[in-house]
Design a protein around this motif. Sequence first.
Motif, PDB file in Angstrom:
ATOM      1  N   TRP A  69      -3.402   6.284   4.787  1.00  0.00           N
ATOM      2  CA  TRP A  69      -3.018   6.692   6.140  1.00  0.00           C
ATOM      3  C   TRP A  69      -1.521   6.441   6.367  1.00  0.00           C
ATOM      4  N   LEU A  70      -1.019   5.300   5.901  1.00  0.00           N
ATOM      5  CA  LEU A  70       0.417   5.032   6.024  1.00  0.00           C
ATOM      6  C   LEU A  70       1.236   6.099   5.303  1.00  0.00           C
ATOM      7  N   ASP A  71       0.757   6.504   4.130  1.00  0.00           N
ATOM      8  CA  ASP A  71       1.444   7.566   3.383  1.00  0.00           C
ATOM      9  C   ASP A  71       1.451   8.876   4.176  1.00  0.00           C
ATOM     10  N   GLN A  72       0.332   9.161   4.833  1.00  0.00           N
ATOM     11  CA  GLN A  72       0.229  10.380   5.639  1.00  0.00           C
ATOM     12  C   GLN A  72       1.231  10.361   6.795  1.00  0.00           C
ATOM     13  N   ILE A  73       1.313   9.247   7.484  1.00  0.00           N
ATOM     14  CA  ILE A  73       2.239   9.126   8.616  1.00  0.00           C
ATOM     15  C   ILE A  73       3.684   9.268   8.143  1.00  0.00           C
TER      16      ILE A  73
END
Length: 286
Positions: A69-73
């Motif tokens: 999720w951090l990578d997505q953001i």
Amino acid sequence: MTKIALLTCEKFPNLTPSDQLLIPALAKYDIEAKAEIWNDTSVNWTNYDYLIFRNTWDYYKKEEKFNLWLDQIEKLGIKTLNSLEIIQQNKHKFYLKLLQEKGVKIIPTYFQEKTNALNLKNCIPKHWKKIVIKPAFSASSYLTQVFTSSEIENIHSKYSAIALEKELLIQEFKPEITSLGETSFIFFNKQFSHSVNKKPAENDFRIQVQFGGKYTLVQPSKEIINQAQAIINHFPDNLLYARVDGIIIDNEIHLMEVECIEPDLYFALAPESLEKFVASILELIK
């Protein structure tokens, strides 16, 4: 109008009661803030100008999902407070090693990498009477236990499987945690705001309120505040908030951790702190 997502988790879909107060407080400044569960796949994150990490209290139980999720953001280019760089560093407690190398006094710690052959016999100093062991990617006393120094084999049996998948912190247990408690120093935009002492329930070492811990607003000496400030100053980036947690022994902070992801900031104990927090948001997004 600026739109901000106040990030939370499934257990607190509407934020904790104290953090809910941020929504009307920010509305006074023409900022629309809304609680959003960080792993809710239906959320369109591009609707927001900023994401603020608040009650994401399950991230350590969903390590792989949280990292993705951090990578997505990051790919979406959405600004976060604290920054993604800070979050990426702070989610894993081996950052303590970096602070120690910079001269910060931390609780004596052995940093155990992932291993398929956990063996602590020659790693634990002989003068340690008790040992605290916890995963490096954790919070809220998750998988945290205390052992006597004679229970090394017991540690191996309980943590060998965990050590296959997680790095571990092995720390000297400081008995002062039960008598003096842990003291938290809360900073907004790197400026000291307030301090809270947390003492565990009788016959326990965990200071969290869910385990019976008692929290009290305290006013540390200027000297102690300056020590906490020096720790914060090691962070080069902006920090909307940070919480320095440690045990004060002989007028010196022995650092346990610096919380930059989802700490309780004790708004209810320090009434002016919520407005200070809002003011810091305004300073960083203007």
